[in-house]
Design a protein around this motif. Structure first.
Motif, mmCIF file in Angstrom:
data_model
loop_
_atom_site.group_PDB
_atom_site.id
_atom_site.type_symbol
_atom_site.label_atom_id
_atom_site.label_comp_id
_atom_site.label_asym_id
_atom_site.label_seq_id
_atom_site.Cartn_x
_atom_site.Cartn_y
_atom_site.Cartn_z
ATOM 1 N N LEU A 38 0.905 -1.119 -0.032
ATOM 2 C CA LEU A 38 -0.136 0.005 0.047
ATOM 3 C C LEU A 38 1.044 1.244 0.040
ATOM 4 C CD1 LEU A 38 -2.971 1.076 -0.083
ATOM 5 C CD2 LEU A 38 -2.597 1.088 2.654
ATOM 6 N N ALA A 39 1.244 1.897 -1.136
ATOM 7 C CA ALA A 39 1.810 2.970 -1.239
ATOM 8 C C ALA A 39 1.527 4.368 -1.101
ATOM 9 C CB ALA A 39 2.547 2.863 -2.635
ATOM 10 N N ALA A 48 -2.324 6.223 -5.239
ATOM 11 C CA ALA A 48 -1.556 5.144 -4.849
ATOM 12 C C ALA A 48 -2.281 3.969 -5.120
ATOM 13 C CB ALA A 48 -1.210 5.174 -3.388
ATOM 14 N N PRO A 49 -1.849 2.847 -5.546
ATOM 15 C CA PRO A 49 -2.322 1.745 -5.922
ATOM 16 C C PRO A 49 -2.728 1.000 -4.380
ATOM 17 C CG PRO A 49 0.048 1.059 -5.657
ATOM 18 C CD PRO A 49 -0.069 2.657 -5.473
ATOM 19 N N PRO A 50 -3.981 0.396 -4.630
ATOM 20 C CA PRO A 50 -4.702 -0.352 -3.467
ATOM 21 C C PRO A 50 -3.826 -1.645 -3.304
ATOM 22 C CG PRO A 50 -5.749 -0.906 -5.573
ATOM 23 C CD PRO A 50 -5.070 0.262 -6.019
ATOM 24 N N ALA A 51 -3.958 -2.263 -1.974
ATOM 25 C CA ALA A 51 -3.372 -3.313 -1.915
ATOM 26 C C ALA A 51 -3.460 -4.495 -2.930
ATOM 27 C CB ALA A 51 -3.805 -3.869 -0.471
ATOM 28 N N GLY A 52 -2.290 -5.376 -3.025
ATOM 29 C CA GLY A 52 -2.425 -6.413 -3.971
ATOM 30 C C GLY A 52 -1.249 -6.376 -4.807
ATOM 31 N N SER A 53 -0.663 -7.428 -5.410
ATOM 32 C CA SER A 53 0.489 -7.350 -6.217
ATOM 33 C C SER A 53 0.293 -7.041 -7.464
ATOM 34 C CB SER A 53 1.300 -8.730 -6.102
ATOM 35 O OG SER A 53 0.302 -9.894 -6.555
ATOM 36 N N ASP A 54 -0.986 -7.491 -8.151
ATOM 37 C CA ASP A 54 -1.221 -7.029 -9.265
ATOM 38 C C ASP A 54 -1.274 -5.362 -9.443
ATOM 39 O OD1 ASP A 54 -1.432 -9.643 -10.288
ATOM 40 O OD2 ASP A 54 -3.715 -9.986 -9.905
ATOM 41 N N GLN A 55 -1.902 -4.857 -8.606
ATOM 42 C CA GLN A 55 -1.757 -3.427 -8.713
ATOM 43 C C GLN A 55 -0.414 -2.755 -8.740
ATOM 44 O OE1 GLN A 55 -3.828 -5.339 -6.971
ATOM 45 N NE2 GLN A 55 -5.987 -4.735 -6.978
ATOM 46 N N THR A 60 4.310 -0.152 -10.820
ATOM 47 C CA THR A 60 5.671 -0.358 -11.099
ATOM 48 C C THR A 60 5.876 -0.120 -12.577
ATOM 49 O OG1 THR A 60 5.924 -1.709 -9.133
ATOM 50 C CG2 THR A 60 7.785 -1.538 -10.597
ATOM 51 N N ASP A 61 5.193 -0.770 -13.464
ATOM 52 C CA ASP A 61 5.405 -0.640 -14.833
ATOM 53 C C ASP A 61 5.118 0.729 -15.322
ATOM 54 O OD1 ASP A 61 5.750 -3.417 -15.069
ATOM 55 O OD2 ASP A 61 3.732 -3.827 -15.698
ATOM 56 N N GLU A 62 4.127 1.403 -14.906
ATOM 57 C CA GLU A 62 3.815 2.753 -15.366
ATOM 58 C C GLU A 62 5.025 3.608 -14.817
ATOM 59 O OE1 GLU A 62 2.366 6.044 -16.618
ATOM 60 O OE2 GLU A 62 1.467 4.129 -17.088
ATOM 61 N N TRP A 63 5.592 3.621 -13.661
ATOM 62 C CA TRP A 63 6.497 4.456 -13.246
ATOM 63 C C TRP A 63 7.697 4.183 -13.903
ATOM 64 C CZ3 TRP A 63 6.263 9.431 -11.539
ATOM 65 C CH2 TRP A 63 5.082 9.465 -11.051
ATOM 66 N N GLY A 64 7.902 2.719 -14.105
ATOM 67 C CA GLY A 64 9.144 2.249 -14.882
ATOM 68 C C GLY A 64 9.037 2.931 -16.472
ATOM 69 N N ALA A 81 11.246 3.381 -7.865
ATOM 70 C CA ALA A 81 12.059 2.242 -6.810
ATOM 71 C C ALA A 81 11.124 1.977 -5.744
ATOM 72 C CB ALA A 81 13.079 3.137 -6.042
ATOM 73 N N ARG A 82 10.168 2.537 -5.290
ATOM 74 C CA ARG A 82 9.149 2.149 -4.192
ATOM 75 C C ARG A 82 8.470 1.082 -4.844
ATOM 76 N NH1 ARG A 82 7.245 8.050 -1.941
ATOM 77 N NH2 ARG A 82 8.952 8.481 -0.635
ATOM 78 N N GLY A 83 7.830 1.094 -6.050
ATOM 79 C CA GLY A 83 7.217 -0.118 -6.614
ATOM 80 C C GLY A 83 8.120 -1.151 -6.558
ATOM 81 N N LEU A 84 9.342 -1.149 -7.114
ATOM 82 C CA LEU A 84 10.305 -2.545 -7.279
ATOM 83 C C LEU A 84 10.684 -2.898 -5.768
ATOM 84 C CD1 LEU A 84 13.211 -0.970 -9.589
ATOM 85 C CD2 LEU A 84 11.507 -2.708 -10.234
ATOM 86 N N ARG A 85 10.472 -1.913 -4.726
ATOM 87 C CA ARG A 85 10.602 -2.500 -3.451
ATOM 88 C C ARG A 85 9.370 -3.356 -3.263
ATOM 89 N NH1 ARG A 85 11.681 2.168 -0.102
ATOM 90 N NH2 ARG A 85 11.982 0.895 1.713
ATOM 91 N N ALA A 86 8.375 -2.761 -3.337
ATOM 92 C CA ALA A 86 7.019 -3.606 -2.966
ATOM 93 C C ALA A 86 7.030 -4.941 -3.712
ATOM 94 C CB ALA A 86 5.798 -2.839 -3.642
ATOM 95 N N LEU A 87 7.767 -5.286 -4.932
ATOM 96 C CA LEU A 87 7.585 -6.374 -5.438
ATOM 97 C C LEU A 87 9.054 -7.108 -5.211
ATOM 98 C CD1 LEU A 87 6.575 -5.315 -9.029
ATOM 99 C CD2 LEU A 87 5.294 -6.314 -7.157
ATOM 100 N N THR A 88 9.670 -6.698 -3.879
ATOM 101 C CA THR A 88 10.959 -7.371 -3.651
ATOM 102 C C THR A 88 12.165 -7.446 -4.499
ATOM 103 O OG1 THR A 88 10.437 -9.835 -4.111
ATOM 104 C CG2 THR A 88 9.492 -8.820 -1.948
ATOM 105 N N ARG A 89 12.067 -6.531 -5.837
ATOM 106 C CA ARG A 89 13.097 -6.490 -6.392
ATOM 107 C C ARG A 89 14.051 -5.405 -5.924
ATOM 108 N NH1 ARG A 89 9.502 -5.636 -11.839
ATOM 109 N NH2 ARG A 89 11.533 -5.045 -12.912
ATOM 110 N N TYR A 90 14.713 -5.707 -4.796
ATOM 111 C CA TYR A 90 15.567 -4.719 -4.288
ATOM 112 C C TYR A 90 16.794 -4.267 -4.955
ATOM 113 C CZ TYR A 90 12.831 -6.544 -0.542
ATOM 114 O OH TYR A 90 11.559 -7.036 0.328
#
Length: 273
Positions: A38-39, A48-55, A60-64, A81-90
């Motif tokens: 939940l960003a 901000a996207p709602p909770a859930g990995s698909d969101q 992340t794709d949009e900000w990428g 970077a925040r989106g990547l961190r949410a996806l554990t792409r540290y």
């Protein structure tokens, strides 16, 4: 009953966690626990996207895409970077913020996000260095100080970590997520009564969430107070799930030891809004 554990990379703190306590709970509940994000990006008035990995993936794709159009741009870099961190792409998040830091080596917000990303990716020595430059001496940032404390705990300097937490608590008294990190720091050195008292104080806050309570359940289990640990778990799950959760925690402690169990605990993030 499934429990959704929300993890918010946009809110500071050392977010590189193994989440074994959550994983244990998920396994004991048939793998139904959901890790979600939940960003709340504060660099742009964006939805901000709602909770859930698909969101989060869509976010992340949009900000990428925006980042690819202008690598190093502050807003795009931080949100990507925040989106990547949410996806554990540290490691990717750290690389993104490294580019931004080259372009803005004295921007406190950029340095703060860069330090968090480095901590996430396990680059603790570099994270420690960057975070020391992430706020001015006359305006310390308690959210960054919380990350610094977590880094010191990871590096084994628990006294240094607790100094950061104590100084941060002077700025944000009774902040539950600072108290949470302090409590886990005590648990790492097996000072369990102090850990319990600190986590109980954190859990009593209306701003505490399931992760704080799960950490309290962990420490109570470390003390052999299994019935109390189940009572704490029942605040967020059914009776059967609470029993299964504590059983999983006990198994984790038996197989991995105290320090590993604590280091792998679900540490919440801290709000920056």
């Amino acid at each position: 009953m499934c429990v959704a554990y929300r993890f918010s990379p946009a809110r500071g703190w050392l977010s590189r966690v193994a989440l074994i306590a959550l994983a244990a709970a998920a396994a004991s509940l048939g793998g139904c626990a959901e890790l979600s994000g939940l960003a709340a990006p504060n660099v742009e008035a964006a939805q901000a996207p709602p909770a859930g990995s698909d969101q989060w993936r869509a976010y992340t794709d949009e900000w990428g895409k925006r980042y690819n159009q202008n690598p190093g741009d502050k807003t795009a870099s931080i949100n990507y970077a925040r989106g990547l961190r949410a996806l554990t792409r540290y490691s990717e998040a750290a690389a993104v913020m490294r580019t931004a830091a080259v372009d803005a080596p004295q921007d406190y917000e950029v340095l703060g996000e860069y330090g968090k990303a480095l901590a996430d990716s396990g680059e603790l020595a570099q994270a420690k260095d960057v975070l020391t430059r992430a706020y001015p001496d006359d305006r310390p940032d308690w959210t960054i100080m919380s990350v610094q404390g977590a880094v010191e705990d990871e590096l084994g300097d628990h006294d240094g970590a607790r100094k950061f937490y104590a100084d941060a608590l002077k700025i944000a008294p009774s902040e539950p997520f600072l108290l949470n990190n302090l409590g886990l720091s005590y648990a790492l050195t097996k000072q369990l009564p102090q850990a319990e008292a600190t986590l109980r104080e954190a859990s009593a806050s209306p701003h505490a969430d399931v992760r704080v309570r799960n950490n309290l359940a962990l420490v109570l289990s470390l003390e052999g107070k299994y019935a109390q640990a189940e009572d704490v778990s029942r605040q967020d799950m059914s009776d059967d799930a609470a029993r299964a959760n504590v059983k999983a925690i006990r198994q984790m402690i038996a197989s991995r030891g105290v320090a590993s169990a604590v280091r792998s605990s679900p540490q919440p993030t801290v709000a920056t809004e």
